[in-house]
Write an enzyme that holds these catalytic residues in place. Structure first.
Site, mmCIF file in Angstrom:
data_model
loop_
_atom_site.group_PDB
_atom_site.id
_atom_site.type_symbol
_atom_site.label_atom_id
_atom_site.label_comp_id
_atom_site.label_asym_id
_atom_site.label_seq_id
_atom_site.Cartn_x
_atom_site.Cartn_y
_atom_site.Cartn_z
ATOM 1 N N HIS A 10 11.135 -21.658 15.980
ATOM 2 C CA HIS A 10 12.424 -20.971 15.956
ATOM 3 C C HIS A 10 12.352 -19.667 16.760
ATOM 4 O O HIS A 10 13.178 -19.414 17.646
ATOM 5 C CB HIS A 10 12.822 -20.703 14.498
ATOM 6 N N GLU A 11 11.346 -18.863 16.476
ATOM 7 C CA GLU A 11 11.247 -17.562 17.153
ATOM 8 C C GLU A 11 10.965 -17.722 18.635
ATOM 9 O O GLU A 11 11.551 -17.030 19.465
ATOM 10 C CB GLU A 11 10.179 -16.692 16.498
ATOM 11 N N ASP B 116 21.572 -15.787 12.607
ATOM 12 C CA ASP B 116 21.825 -15.948 14.043
ATOM 13 C C ASP B 116 23.235 -16.465 14.281
ATOM 14 O O ASP B 116 23.948 -16.000 15.169
ATOM 15 C CB ASP B 116 20.856 -16.974 14.649
ATOM 16 N N GLY C 148 0.784 -1.229 0.000
ATOM 17 C CA GLY C 148 0.000 0.000 0.000
ATOM 18 C C GLY C 148 0.816 1.278 0.000
ATOM 19 O O GLY C 148 0.306 2.328 0.397
HETATM 20 P P1 ADP Z 1 2.695 -0.901 -3.220
HETATM 21 O O1 ADP Z 1 2.807 0.460 -3.812
HETATM 22 O O2 ADP Z 1 3.166 -0.974 -1.799
HETATM 23 O O3 ADP Z 1 3.305 -1.971 -4.058
HETATM 24 P P2 ADP Z 1 -0.029 -0.496 -3.806
HETATM 25 O O4 ADP Z 1 -0.302 0.761 -3.081
HETATM 26 O O5 ADP Z 1 0.241 -0.362 -5.269
HETATM 27 O O6 ADP Z 1 1.153 -1.276 -3.138
HETATM 28 O O7 ADP Z 1 -1.240 -1.496 -3.564
HETATM 29 C C1 ADP Z 1 -1.968 -2.076 -4.609
HETATM 30 C C2 ADP Z 1 -3.432 -2.196 -4.242
HETATM 31 O O8 ADP Z 1 -3.589 -3.114 -3.171
HETATM 32 C C3 ADP Z 1 -4.023 -0.910 -3.738
HETATM 33 O O9 ADP Z 1 -4.501 -0.132 -4.779
HETATM 34 C C4 ADP Z 1 -5.128 -1.389 -2.821
HETATM 35 O O10 ADP Z 1 -6.274 -1.733 -3.554
HETATM 36 C C5 ADP Z 1 -4.564 -2.647 -2.248
HETATM 37 N N1 ADP Z 1 -3.890 -2.382 -0.967
HETATM 38 C C6 ADP Z 1 -2.552 -2.528 -0.720
HETATM 39 N N2 ADP Z 1 -2.270 -2.214 0.552
HETATM 40 C C7 ADP Z 1 -3.432 -1.844 1.127
HETATM 41 C C8 ADP Z 1 -3.778 -1.395 2.442
HETATM 42 N N3 ADP Z 1 -2.844 -1.274 3.419
HETATM 43 N N4 ADP Z 1 -5.072 -1.090 2.692
HETATM 44 C C9 ADP Z 1 -6.009 -1.235 1.726
HETATM 45 N N5 ADP Z 1 -5.740 -1.629 0.470
HETATM 46 C C10 ADP Z 1 -4.470 -1.959 0.166
HETATM 47 ZN ZN ZN Z 2 16.707 -16.712 14.439
#
Ligand code: ADP
Ligand code: ZN
Ligand code: MG
Length: 508
Positions: free
Chosen positions: A314-315, A391, A99
């Site tokens: 592991h964690e 590690d 996102g």
């Molecule tokens: P990135 O730029 O990190 O690769 P994007 O912003 O292009 O990811 O995400 C692609 C799509 O996935 C967005 O348009 C949305 O529809 C969905 N998406 C990704 N992350 C989120 C989020 N945190 N909340 C809601 N929708 C998300």
């Molecule tokens: Zn470890």
């Protein structure tokens, strides 16, 4: 040189022709020529953005860090009057699909300012000087539209670390121009440059200097509650059957990013539509999950259930061994949400209070915690895996420092043998040895390092074997929740009857 010009003219003619063919206009004469050096950025006016924080979920910390930027863009005068310094460049860092692009748009949407976006990849593979001209134009446009946001997606394509290879010259000049433009902005100009990357390690260090992208915001893959919130966003307009429980769906989709979840909601709706149903049902979601998971596994992006179980043990092994060995660091968090940067899970430990020196006892305990991950794998699964590489590296470094820096090995004694100054009169064979280290001592050092690591691993295995039930119980809980922290984690670790205690940063 003549061929370069020939190439340039050829390229210009070709691109003019392409433009005309595509009916993009501006193809005739000087207008077309000029437009080549124009930024390829796309403007979205305030009222065209249509994305706000309500559309982004599961990344609350990132949102919080960006609120300052928003309030500055809303009322730059308020900050300028007080002479407050506002970050010029903010870098959004995180795995693909979490996102970042969405978040950048949402910042503009919240701030109600125009949004100018370009992709770093648009600057690669173009002619010398063209990238420079485009960057210059980009910032000129931005300055004229302030307050506004300039968003550079895939910054790594433009700002990859400079090398000495001549064929990188074009990109290098473009990068330099970007640095010049960012430095050239007067302190008070209400333009914020947001950029995104999923390869922070590839970026040129010059980009991170103060006044440039000195603010970094982590946009990580969502945990279970985050996934539920994201599903809620993407099913806002989807008629769901009553039986559909988004929380359950969230726990069935570990490792999914926001983009995967958006994809999931869409697939489920498509399946329902195909059945000519009025509502999306659990069965639709189940089928959609299978499809999305198959796609992700094919791309090697998702842990299978066996790997996930191994990572969980592991964690927990790290955390439990550290506590049982009497480590002075408190275990703050255990997570098996894949981080996208190689680490499959992590255990975060922080010192209880700030300490400038560490006793041998504390270091020993730290080593036991560090090797607890591998120990747990051996205890539970009977064999180690490649997951403990980092590690082992850290443990070996610490053990070596104990021997050569801190005089904590009896066999070597309380001497420092770490400074590796080359001594001219040493015979060639040992020229690379640390100062004053003969071949014999070098062997003793190696043996001691080995012994220290071995002993720590043995101790980790024995405490974990003794507390096998606790190990099982906590790992099972972690597999359910993916993240353990706060009171619950304290309670789970406390039953071991010892004070939680040492380690350091995150170990995977
Ligand atoms: P990135 O730029 O990190 O690769 P994007 O912003 O292009 O990811 O995400 C692609 C799509 O996935 C967005 O348009 C949305 O529809 C969905 N998406 C990704 N992350 C989120 C989020 N945190 N909340 C809601 N929708 C998300
Ligand atoms: Zn470890
Ligand atoms: Mg993106």
């Amino acid at each position: 040189m003549w061929w370069l010009y020939a190439l340039l003219v050829g390229f210009i003619l070709y691109s003019l022709w392409m433009r005309q063919r595509a009916g993009l206009g501006g193809g005739a004469g000087p207008a077309g020529l000029l437009s080549m050096g124009r930024s390829q950025g796309r403007w979205l006016k305030e009222d065209e953005i249509g994305t706000t924080f309500a559309d982004v979920a599961g990344v609350d910390e990132a949102k919080e860090e960006l609120t300052e930027v928003i309030s500055f863009l809303r009322e730059p005068e308020r900050y300028q009057r007080l002479g407050a310094k506002i970050p010029r460049g903010v870098l959004l860092v995180g795995p693909p699909g979490t996102g970042k692009t969405l978040l950048a748009r949402a910042v503009a949407g919240e701030a109600k300012v125009p949004f100018l976006s370009v992709s770093g990849s648009e600057f690669s593979g173009i002619l010398q000087g063209l990238g420079v001209a485009r960057v210059r134009d980009l910032f000129r446009q931005a300055a004229a539209a302030a307050p506004c946001i300039v968003f550079i997606d895939e910054l790594d394509a433009l700002g990859r670390a400079r090398t000495s290879f001549a064929n990188n010259e074009d990109r290098e000049q473009t990068l330099n121009q970007l640095l010049v433009e960012m430095d050239g902005f007067s302190e008070n100009e209400a333009v914020i440059v947001l950029a995104a990357t999923n390869r922070p390690e590839a970026l040129d260090a010059a980009l991170m200097r103060p006044g440039r992208f000195d603010r970094h915001v982590l946009v990580d893959a969502p945990d279970r509650t985050g996934r539920e919130a994201i599903l809620r966003v993407h099913t806002r307009k989807v008629p769901l059957a009553d039986e559909v429980d988004l929380a359950k769906l969230a726990s069935r989709t570990p490792g999914f990013t926001g983009a995967d979840l958006a994809n999931l909601a869409n697939e489920a709706a498509l399946l329902a539509a195909r059945r000519s149903s009025e509502q999306v049902t659990n069965a639709d979601f189940s089928n959609a999950i299978d499809r999305v998971v198959a796609g992700l596994e094919r791309k090697n992006r998702l842990l299978g259930p066996d790997d996930k179980k191994r990572v969980a043990y592991h964690e927990v092994g790290h955390a439990l061994a550290a506590v049982l060995a009497g480590s002075t660091d408190k275990v703050h968090k255990i997570s098996i949400v894949p981080r996208g940067f190689g680490a499959l899970g992590f255990t975060m430990q922080l010192p209880i209070d700030e300490r400038l020196i560490m006793t041998k006892h504390a270091i020993d305990a730290k080593l036991v915690g560090l090797l607890g991950g591998r120990a747990a794998e051996e205890v539970v699964f009977g064999e180690p895996s490649t997951g403990a590489q980092n590690d082992l590296q850290k443990a070996t470094e610490i053990a070596r420092a104990m021997v050569v820096d801190y005089g904590m090995s009896e066999a070597v004694g309380p001497i420092s043998v770490s400074s590796s100054r080359k001594v001219a009169f040493l015979p060639d064979a040992s020229a690379n040895m640390p100062r004053g280290v003969g071949e014999h001592l070098a062997d003793v050092i190696d043996t001691e390092v080995r012994r220290i690591v071995d002993e720590a691993l043995t101790r980790a295995k024995s405490v974990l074997t003794e507390h096998r039930e606790d190990l099982e119980r906590i790992a099972k809980r972690l597999l359910e929740t993916e993240v353990l922290e706060g009171e619950e984690l304290e309670r789970l670790l406390a039953v071991t009857g010892r004070p939680p205690a040492n380690g350091g940063d995150a170990s995977s």
